[in-house]
Write a protein that holds these residues in place. Sequence first.
Motif, PDB file in Angstrom:
ATOM      1  N   ASP A   1      -4.775  17.451  -7.053  1.00  0.00           N
ATOM      2  CA  ASP A   1      -4.495  18.555  -7.969  1.00  0.00           C
ATOM      3  C   ASP A   1      -5.637  18.722  -8.961  1.00  0.00           C
ATOM      4  O   ASP A   1      -6.390  17.765  -9.235  1.00  0.00           O
ATOM      5  CB  ASP A   1      -3.191  18.302  -8.741  1.00  0.00           C
ATOM      6  N   ALA A   2      -5.765  19.914  -9.522  1.00  0.00           N
ATOM      7  CA  ALA A   2      -6.891  20.253 -10.398  1.00  0.00           C
ATOM      8  C   ALA A   2      -7.029  19.302 -11.583  1.00  0.00           C
ATOM      9  O   ALA A   2      -8.138  19.019 -12.027  1.00  0.00           O
ATOM     10  CB  ALA A   2      -6.747  21.694 -10.889  1.00  0.00           C
ATOM     11  N   LYS A   3      -5.899  18.776 -12.088  1.00  0.00           N
ATOM     12  CA  LYS A   3      -5.971  17.910 -13.269  1.00  0.00           C
ATOM     13  C   LYS A   3      -6.792  16.649 -13.013  1.00  0.00           C
ATOM     14  O   LYS A   3      -7.323  16.043 -13.954  1.00  0.00           O
ATOM     15  CB  LYS A   3      -4.567  17.526 -13.726  1.00  0.00           C
ATOM     16  N   HIS A   4      -6.899  16.253 -11.753  1.00  0.00           N
ATOM     17  CA  HIS A   4      -7.635  15.028 -11.419  1.00  0.00           C
ATOM     18  C   HIS A   4      -9.141  15.270 -11.237  1.00  0.00           C
ATOM     19  O   HIS A   4      -9.902  14.306 -11.159  1.00  0.00           O
ATOM     20  CB  HIS A   4      -7.078  14.412 -10.136  1.00  0.00           C
ATOM     21  N   VAL A   5      -9.558  16.530 -11.123  1.00  0.00           N
ATOM     22  CA  VAL A   5     -10.951  16.818 -10.759  1.00  0.00           C
ATOM     23  C   VAL A   5     -11.646  17.721 -11.780  1.00  0.00           C
ATOM     24  O   VAL A   5     -12.654  18.351 -11.466  1.00  0.00           O
ATOM     25  CB  VAL A   5     -11.025  17.445  -9.346  1.00  0.00           C
TER      26      VAL A   5
ATOM     27  N   MET B   1       0.829  -1.206   0.000  1.00  0.00           N
ATOM     28  CA  MET B   1       0.000   0.000   0.000  1.00  0.00           C
ATOM     29  C   MET B   1       0.861   1.253   0.000  1.00  0.00           C
ATOM     30  O   MET B   1       0.526   2.253  -0.618  1.00  0.00           O
ATOM     31  CB  MET B   1      -0.938   0.022   1.204  1.00  0.00           C
ATOM     32  N   ALA B   2       2.001   1.200   0.701  1.00  0.00           N
ATOM     33  CA  ALA B   2       2.879   2.366   0.762  1.00  0.00           C
ATOM     34  C   ALA B   2       3.313   2.787  -0.625  1.00  0.00           C
ATOM     35  O   ALA B   2       3.409   3.992  -0.920  1.00  0.00           O
ATOM     36  CB  ALA B   2       4.084   2.052   1.642  1.00  0.00           C
ATOM     37  N   GLN B   3       3.561   1.793  -1.478  1.00  0.00           N
ATOM     38  CA  GLN B   3       3.968   2.107  -2.850  1.00  0.00           C
ATOM     39  C   GLN B   3       2.845   2.802  -3.610  1.00  0.00           C
ATOM     40  O   GLN B   3       3.078   3.754  -4.348  1.00  0.00           O
ATOM     41  CB  GLN B   3       4.387   0.825  -3.573  1.00  0.00           C
ATOM     42  N   GLN B   4       1.586   2.330  -3.401  1.00  0.00           N
ATOM     43  CA  GLN B   4       0.442   2.954  -4.065  1.00  0.00           C
ATOM     44  C   GLN B   4       0.264   4.397  -3.609  1.00  0.00           C
ATOM     45  O   GLN B   4       0.000   5.288  -4.420  1.00  0.00           O
ATOM     46  CB  GLN B   4      -0.843   2.160  -3.772  1.00  0.00           C
ATOM     47  N   VAL B   5       0.422   4.635  -2.308  1.00  0.00           N
ATOM     48  CA  VAL B   5       0.279   5.992  -1.765  1.00  0.00           C
ATOM     49  C   VAL B   5       1.355   6.898  -2.326  1.00  0.00           C
ATOM     50  O   VAL B   5       1.099   8.060  -2.667  1.00  0.00           O
ATOM     51  CB  VAL B   5       0.329   5.965  -0.220  1.00  0.00           C
ATOM     52  N   GLU B   6       2.579   6.368  -2.446  1.00  0.00           N
ATOM     53  CA  GLU B   6       3.678   7.171  -2.981  1.00  0.00           C
ATOM     54  C   GLU B   6       3.440   7.502  -4.455  1.00  0.00           C
ATOM     55  O   GLU B   6       3.738   8.616  -4.920  1.00  0.00           O
ATOM     56  CB  GLU B   6       5.002   6.417  -2.814  1.00  0.00           C
ATOM     57  N   GLN B   7       2.890   6.548  -5.189  1.00  0.00           N
ATOM     58  CA  GLN B   7       2.568   6.799  -6.599  1.00  0.00           C
ATOM     59  C   GLN B   7       1.507   7.887  -6.720  1.00  0.00           C
ATOM     60  O   GLN B   7       1.579   8.747  -7.603  1.00  0.00           O
ATOM     61  CB  GLN B   7       2.093   5.500  -7.262  1.00  0.00           C
ATOM     62  N   LEU B   8       0.507   7.859  -5.833  1.00  0.00           N
ATOM     63  CA  LEU B   8      -0.524   8.899  -5.828  1.00  0.00           C
ATOM     64  C   LEU B   8       0.106  10.267  -5.543  1.00  0.00           C
ATOM     65  O   LEU B   8      -0.200  11.261  -6.207  1.00  0.00           O
ATOM     66  CB  LEU B   8      -1.592   8.590  -4.778  1.00  0.00           C
ATOM     67  N   ARG B   9       0.986  10.295  -4.549  1.00  0.00           N
ATOM     68  CA  ARG B   9       1.622  11.559  -4.180  1.00  0.00           C
ATOM     69  C   ARG B   9       2.416  12.130  -5.361  1.00  0.00           C
ATOM     70  O   ARG B   9       2.359  13.335  -5.630  1.00  0.00           O
ATOM     71  CB  ARG B   9       2.538  11.347  -2.973  1.00  0.00           C
ATOM     72  N   ALA B  10       3.130  11.266  -6.050  1.00  0.00           N
ATOM     73  CA  ALA B  10       3.923  11.713  -7.192  1.00  0.00           C
ATOM     74  C   ALA B  10       3.042  12.261  -8.309  1.00  0.00           C
ATOM     75  O   ALA B  10       3.493  13.095  -9.103  1.00  0.00           O
ATOM     76  CB  ALA B  10       4.786  10.560  -7.707  1.00  0.00           C
ATOM     77  N   ASP B  11       1.808  11.794  -8.337  1.00  0.00           N
ATOM     78  CA  ASP B  11       0.885  12.230  -9.383  1.00  0.00           C
ATOM     79  C   ASP B  11      -0.015  13.371  -8.929  1.00  0.00           C
ATOM     80  O   ASP B  11      -0.966  13.737  -9.618  1.00  0.00           O
ATOM     81  CB  ASP B  11       0.028  11.040  -9.841  1.00  0.00           C
ATOM     82  N   GLY B  12       0.239  13.930  -7.742  1.00  0.00           N
ATOM     83  CA  GLY B  12      -0.527  15.090  -7.297  1.00  0.00           C
ATOM     84  C   GLY B  12      -1.725  14.775  -6.429  1.00  0.00           C
ATOM     85  O   GLY B  12      -2.647  15.576  -6.320  1.00  0.00           O
ATOM     86  N   VAL B  13      -1.728  13.585  -5.781  1.00  0.00           N
ATOM     87  CA  VAL B  13      -2.803  13.217  -4.857  1.00  0.00           C
ATOM     88  C   VAL B  13      -2.162  12.900  -3.510  1.00  0.00           C
ATOM     89  O   VAL B  13      -1.435  11.916  -3.369  1.00  0.00           O
ATOM     90  CB  VAL B  13      -3.601  11.994  -5.363  1.00  0.00           C
ATOM     91  N   HIS B  14      -2.446  13.717  -2.504  1.00  0.00           N
ATOM     92  CA  HIS B  14      -1.795  13.584  -1.196  1.00  0.00           C
ATOM     93  C   HIS B  14      -2.788  13.013  -0.178  1.00  0.00           C
ATOM     94  O   HIS B  14      -3.848  13.593   0.054  1.00  0.00           O
ATOM     95  CB  HIS B  14      -1.280  14.945  -0.732  1.00  0.00           C
ATOM     96  N   LYS B  15      -2.411  11.884   0.416  1.00  0.00           N
ATOM     97  CA  LYS B  15      -3.310  11.185   1.340  1.00  0.00           C
ATOM     98  C   LYS B  15      -2.929  11.466   2.787  1.00  0.00           C
ATOM     99  O   LYS B  15      -1.755  11.447   3.167  1.00  0.00           O
ATOM    100  CB  LYS B  15      -3.254   9.676   1.084  1.00  0.00           C
ATOM    101  N   GLU B  16      -3.965  11.702   3.613  1.00  0.00           N
ATOM    102  CA  GLU B  16      -3.794  11.862   5.062  1.00  0.00           C
ATOM    103  C   GLU B  16      -4.792  10.932   5.752  1.00  0.00           C
ATOM    104  O   GLU B  16      -6.012  11.090   5.621  1.00  0.00           O
ATOM    105  CB  GLU B  16      -4.062  13.307   5.472  1.00  0.00           C
ATOM    106  N   VAL B  17      -4.289   9.947   6.472  1.00  0.00           N
ATOM    107  CA  VAL B  17      -5.159   8.995   7.166  1.00  0.00           C
ATOM    108  C   VAL B  17      -5.709   9.630   8.431  1.00  0.00           C
ATOM    109  O   VAL B  17      -4.960  10.120   9.275  1.00  0.00           O
ATOM    110  CB  VAL B  17      -4.395   7.706   7.507  1.00  0.00           C
TER     111      VAL B  17
END
Length: 330
Positions: free
Chosen positions: A91-95, A1-17
């Motif tokens: 980021d705006a590109k995702h929404v 899961m950590a890898q998936q979260v890091e991939q999201l972050r690199a693509d402009g999606v920041h997760k906070e649990v």
Amino acid sequence: MAQQVEQLRADGVHKEVLREGTGPLPDFRDGTKATFHYRTLRCGDEETPLDDSRARGKPMELIAGKKFKLPVWEAALRTMRPGERARFRCDAKHVVLYPLVSKSLRNIAAGKDPLEGQRHCCSIAQLHKHYSLGYPDLDELQKNPQPLIFDIEVLKVEAPGSYQQDPWAMTDEEKLQAVPLIHKEGNELYWQGKVQEAAAKYYDAIACLKNLQMKEQPGSPDWIELDQKITPLLLNYCQCKLQCEEYYEVLDHCSSILNKYEDNVKAYFKRGKAHAAVWNVAEAQADFAKVLALDPSLGRVVSKELRSLEARLREKDAEDKIRFKGIFSQ
């Protein structure tokens, strides 16, 4: 899961649990269904809310692999366990398409057509048409795309084949196959006295057929064939609404049927009962007369309804006399 979260972050999606989930991370293969609550917020100090599924009283459902218009939701859910709550700053590109998605979800919550205004062009084309979505906040967001925050709480995750699909998630072929089954379920619920539940089943079956009908040219043979399948379901729905004393909805639906099918006896009969219930005496008598003209064998049933209406009128007149006598004697 950590890898998936890091991939999201690199693509402009920041997760906070905000709250940890339980159990293993679901594999989320195609067909997996996630049920979750979401809250959409503008980025900024005030974090102004746009949408909140809890306020609407119904969680969101998303099925993996169905090409939902907002892929970032599926990507976010793939990093979550059941029971987990997290915030995703996107980021705006995702929404960019969020205004259209939000409009559809708001329409569904309001009982409107979710595809209203979206039938004849693709989503990207709609963004450049400069027309109003009917919601000022969404119009502003469509005009000026900006990052958004999604506060998501996963309620449950169900594997493919372990749940019954909702009509909106079905393919056209699945809708056609599901309608007779949903119709049968509605009938069984009705005869068990579960009228509200039966009405919901009839509504789902109608929604399946309406969705297919939207893709046909009005008046074409395929459109007419679908409409003739919708009509008995709509009449069953009206019967439920009669029992729930929602008479004006019955009037609307039966009138829409009679505008197309002038010889539909059941529509005249149900509309007559609804007119009688709301004291539209002349209209009720006219509808019952039409029933008799179209099917004289229903004379006994119609006579019973007319006698009931006359008895209620006499009772009402007596009550009115007592009420007015009290007023004028003061």
